[in-house]
Scaffold this motif. Structure first.
Motif, PDB file in Angstrom:
ATOM      1  N   UNK A 183     -46.411 -46.563 -81.147  1.00  0.00           N
ATOM      2  CA  UNK A 183     -47.175 -45.319 -81.283  1.00  0.00           C
ATOM      3  C   UNK A 183     -46.479 -44.077 -80.755  1.00  0.00           C
ATOM      4  N   UNK A 184     -45.226 -44.189 -80.311  1.00  0.00           N
ATOM      5  CA  UNK A 184     -44.563 -43.004 -79.731  1.00  0.00           C
ATOM      6  C   UNK A 184     -43.463 -42.421 -80.623  1.00  0.00           C
ATOM      7  N   UNK A 185     -43.230 -43.043 -81.787  1.00  0.00           N
ATOM      8  CA  UNK A 185     -42.247 -42.445 -82.712  1.00  0.00           C
ATOM      9  C   UNK A 185     -42.983 -41.353 -83.509  1.00  0.00           C
ATOM     10  N   UNK A 186     -42.467 -40.106 -83.518  1.00  0.00           N
ATOM     11  CA  UNK A 186     -43.162 -39.042 -84.252  1.00  0.00           C
ATOM     12  C   UNK A 186     -43.163 -39.302 -85.766  1.00  0.00           C
ATOM     13  N   UNK A 187     -44.055 -38.647 -86.508  1.00  0.00           N
ATOM     14  CA  UNK A 187     -44.084 -38.829 -87.962  1.00  0.00           C
ATOM     15  C   UNK A 187     -42.774 -38.355 -88.598  1.00  0.00           C
ATOM     16  N   UNK A 188     -42.460 -38.921 -89.758  1.00  0.00           N
ATOM     17  CA  UNK A 188     -41.267 -38.483 -90.494  1.00  0.00           C
ATOM     18  C   UNK A 188     -41.609 -37.177 -91.233  1.00  0.00           C
ATOM     19  N   UNK A 189     -40.652 -36.574 -91.978  1.00  0.00           N
ATOM     20  CA  UNK A 189     -40.922 -35.273 -92.613  1.00  0.00           C
ATOM     21  C   UNK A 189     -42.057 -35.307 -93.629  1.00  0.00           C
ATOM     22  N   UNK A 190     -42.471 -36.484 -94.060  1.00  0.00           N
ATOM     23  CA  UNK A 190     -43.564 -36.605 -95.033  1.00  0.00           C
ATOM     24  C   UNK A 190     -44.891 -36.968 -94.352  1.00  0.00           C
ATOM     25  N   UNK A 191     -44.866 -36.941 -93.016  1.00  0.00           N
ATOM     26  CA  UNK A 191     -46.090 -37.223 -92.258  1.00  0.00           C
ATOM     27  C   UNK A 191     -46.397 -38.707 -92.100  1.00  0.00           C
ATOM     28  N   UNK A 192     -45.471 -39.556 -92.511  1.00  0.00           N
ATOM     29  CA  UNK A 192     -45.702 -41.004 -92.393  1.00  0.00           C
ATOM     30  C   UNK A 192     -45.324 -41.469 -90.990  1.00  0.00           C
ATOM     31  N   UNK A 193     -45.942 -42.545 -90.566  1.00  0.00           N
ATOM     32  CA  UNK A 193     -45.672 -43.038 -89.203  1.00  0.00           C
ATOM     33  C   UNK A 193     -45.131 -44.469 -89.249  1.00  0.00           C
ATOM     34  N   UNK A 194     -44.202 -44.692 -90.198  1.00  0.00           N
ATOM     35  CA  UNK A 194     -43.654 -46.049 -90.350  1.00  0.00           C
ATOM     36  C   UNK A 194     -42.336 -46.257 -89.610  1.00  0.00           C
ATOM     37  N   UNK A 195     -41.701 -45.169 -89.159  1.00  0.00           N
ATOM     38  CA  UNK A 195     -40.416 -45.332 -88.461  1.00  0.00           C
ATOM     39  C   UNK A 195     -40.603 -46.166 -87.193  1.00  0.00           C
ATOM     40  N   UNK A 443     -31.232 -51.075 -91.159  1.00  0.00           N
ATOM     41  CA  UNK A 443     -31.539 -49.727 -90.664  1.00  0.00           C
ATOM     42  C   UNK A 443     -32.580 -49.034 -91.544  1.00  0.00           C
ATOM     43  N   UNK A 444     -32.500 -49.246 -92.863  1.00  0.00           N
ATOM     44  CA  UNK A 444     -33.516 -48.663 -93.754  1.00  0.00           C
ATOM     45  C   UNK A 444     -34.902 -49.191 -93.387  1.00  0.00           C
ATOM     46  N   UNK A 445     -34.965 -50.476 -93.022  1.00  0.00           N
ATOM     47  CA  UNK A 445     -36.274 -51.058 -92.671  1.00  0.00           C
ATOM     48  C   UNK A 445     -36.829 -50.400 -91.408  1.00  0.00           C
ATOM     49  N   UNK A 446     -35.938 -50.051 -90.482  1.00  0.00           N
ATOM     50  CA  UNK A 446     -36.389 -49.450 -89.221  1.00  0.00           C
ATOM     51  C   UNK A 446     -36.696 -47.963 -89.367  1.00  0.00           C
ATOM     52  N   UNK A 449     -34.164 -40.806 -88.686  1.00  0.00           N
ATOM     53  CA  UNK A 449     -33.508 -39.643 -89.308  1.00  0.00           C
ATOM     54  C   UNK A 449     -32.460 -40.000 -90.373  1.00  0.00           C
ATOM     55  N   UNK A 450     -31.576 -40.919 -90.035  1.00  0.00           N
ATOM     56  CA  UNK A 450     -30.447 -41.192 -90.937  1.00  0.00           C
ATOM     57  C   UNK A 450     -30.903 -41.782 -92.274  1.00  0.00           C
ATOM     58  N   UNK A 451     -32.124 -42.312 -92.308  1.00  0.00           N
ATOM     59  CA  UNK A 451     -32.615 -42.940 -93.549  1.00  0.00           C
ATOM     60  C   UNK A 451     -33.543 -42.012 -94.328  1.00  0.00           C
ATOM     61  N   UNK A 452     -33.910 -40.865 -93.744  1.00  0.00           N
ATOM     62  CA  UNK A 452     -34.821 -39.954 -94.451  1.00  0.00           C
ATOM     63  C   UNK A 452     -34.125 -39.448 -95.717  1.00  0.00           C
ATOM     64  N   UNK A 453     -34.831 -39.535 -96.836  1.00  0.00           N
ATOM     65  CA  UNK A 453     -34.203 -39.213 -98.121  1.00  0.00           C
ATOM     66  C   UNK A 453     -33.879 -37.721 -98.224  1.00  0.00           C
TER      67      UNK A 453
END
Ligand SMILES: [Zn+2]
Length: 485
Positions: A183-195, A443-446, A449-453
């Motif tokens: 629960x401490x990883x911030x959302x990605x640029x699309x607002x998803x919280x899967x990282x 890494x894509x599964x995890x 930043x480096x995997x953000x499209x």
């Protein structure tokens, strides 16, 4: 951070597998090994866009100049040219044009020419990098300068010998992706919280659990001297993203350039009758590696302190390795390239529409992640479904250089070194192209930043594994054609 500028144009310049002439046993025994090196200034004018940040910056000062550094070696039959440029990367279109000029002017075929960027974050945009765009006039100058540096190195060719060695500097490298408490990883640029991982979580962040991957502390060294024992060139290979300094508006070759300055002073000797020694520092597989120790806050007495400190530590280790090098005078050379086709993560039409909505509401300069990545989504809609890029193997006697065409994750370099049959293996990233980040399937599964499209990370999962397989196959081919020496 990189893009795939130029992949739309001269994509199909190389044959599927191009191999340079392989010296016969008798040629190896009788040929004279020669080498020459040169460096030419590639500093852009002030006011140029600097690549390496999420937003564009214009250069206001030159802290230290940028160079194209060339080492040419010849075994009597085959010439190899290695060019390391103080750039964040170099697009296939510029590589292709530079190789065309080099081939025309010197006869060295593309498979025997390696052109790579160091990944300085304080150099010009040599390709579109997020919000920084290249100056077409600078690109024309750059291409000519790269070719000229090879010609100058050829002018400096003289009977030589070479050797290779291995050092370690593990204090300067950190895997920059971390597992965090739930629960401490911030959302990605699309607002998803899967990282599941976060890049650069900050100093002493209590939510950090552990690094999400390894580091590669190897410092691989190729030393070349003339038959009088006078240094011609030293090529280093170390897997560290970059270590810059200053206020971000100053042009600088980063720690890569500082390492070269130290090596040229420490190892080079002055003889007015001979060309000066040239140092080249190539970047290893370092897409997920940085110089940030999250357990110790960095306090710098001046803005370039850490950059110099890292350069000095890596140079000290290089000097130690150089002291134990065994030089050889019969060094067969070979270059080989293989084309690899990779899929692009194209956005769907719904994703493009959503991105356009975000951009309509944004100001002229995009500042936050949703806006910046919305622009990337729209631009990526124009990319092809597939791109062609290359991996390369350069054999230098019992040593070999394997290349990746972008910011390869460290795991790829470790795997190449583990499986290589050569006595010493260099892994050079950002070579001959820049396809952006090359994360492993894991890494894509995890996420992170480096995997953000984006154009700086456009590849389909599985691309790294494809490139790795191609590079290993190429090393095998080169090893077998050398008679397994
Ligand atoms: Zn970078």
């Amino acid at each position: 951070m990189k893009s795939v500028f130029g992949l739309f144009g001269t994509i199909l310049m190389f044959a599927v597998l191009v191999t340079a002439s392989i010296p016969t046993a008798s040629a190896q025994d009788t040929s004279v090994f020669r080498a020459g090196a040169a460096k030419l200034d590639i500093t852009p004018p002030l006011g140029c866009s600097l690549a390496g940040h999420l937003v564009d910056r214009k250069a206001t000062h030159v802290h230290d100049p940028l160079h194209a550094r060339s080492l040419v070696m010849e075994d009597g039959k085959t010439k190899i040219a290695i060019v390391i440029c103080d750039l964040i990367g170099i697009a296939q279109s510029e590589v292709s044009e530079a190789k065309r000029l080099i081939s025309e002017q010197t006869g060295i075929p593309p498979e025997c020419v390696l052109i790579a960027g160091t990944h300085t974050h304080t150099g010009p945009a040599p390709e579109p990098c997020l919000q920084s765009d290249p100056d077409p006039e600078y690109l024309k100058f750059l291409v000519v300068r790269i070719a000229d540096s090879v010609r100058c190195a050829i002018n400096n060719l003289r009977p030589a010998r070479a050797g290779w060695g291995l050092g370690h500097e593990e204090r300067m490298v950190f895997n920059r992706r971390y597992f965090m408490k739930p629960g401490t990883v911030p959302p990605d640029p699309w607002g998803r919280t899967e990282d599941q991982v976060k890049m650069n979580p900050g100093y002493e962040n209590p939510n950090v659990v552990k690094p999400a991957g390894p580091v590669d502390p190897d410092l691989t060294i190729l030393a070349v001297q003339d038959t009088d024992g006078y240094p011609i060139a030293v090529l280093g290979n170390y897997a560290l993203h970059y270590v810059g300094g200053g206020n971000g508006l100053e042009i600088s070759a980063d720690y890569f350039g500082q390492w070269c300055r130290i090596m040229e002073q420490s190892w080079g000797k002055y003889d007015e009758s001979k060309p000066p020694c040239v140092a080249l520092l190539s970047n290893g597989c370092s897409g997920n590696i940085n110089n940030v120790d999250i357990h110790q806050k960095l306090i710098q007495p001046h803005p370039y302190h850490q950059m110099n400190r890292v350069a000095q530590a890596v140079a000290d280790e290089a000097m130690r390795v150089l002291g134990g090098i065994t030089y050889r005078e019969s060094i067969p050379l070979q270059g080989a390239l293989e084309t690899v086709e990779l899929g692009i993560r194209k956005p769907s039409s719904t994703e493009v529409q959503e991105a356009q909505e975000i951009l309509k509401k944004a100001g002229p300069e995009l500042k936050d992640l949703p806006e910046i990545y919305a622009r990337e989504t729209v631009l990526m809609a124009e990319m092809p479904e597939k791109i062609s890029t290359t991996v390369q193997a350069i054999r230098i006697g019992d040593a070999v250089i394997a290349t990746f065409p972008g910011e390869a994750f460290v795991e790829l370099g470790l795997e190449i070194k583990k499986k290589s049959q050569f006595e010493r293996t260099f892994c050079v990233e950002l070579a001959n192209d820049d396809v952006g980040y090359i994360p492993t399937e894991e890494a894509y599964k995890l996420g992170g930043y480096e995997t953000w499209r984006a154009r700086s990370s456009p590849l389909q999962p599985g691309s790294a594994e494809k490139l790795l397989a191609a590079a290993l196959a190429l090393l095998n081919t080169v090893h077998e054609s050398s008679g397994g020496r």
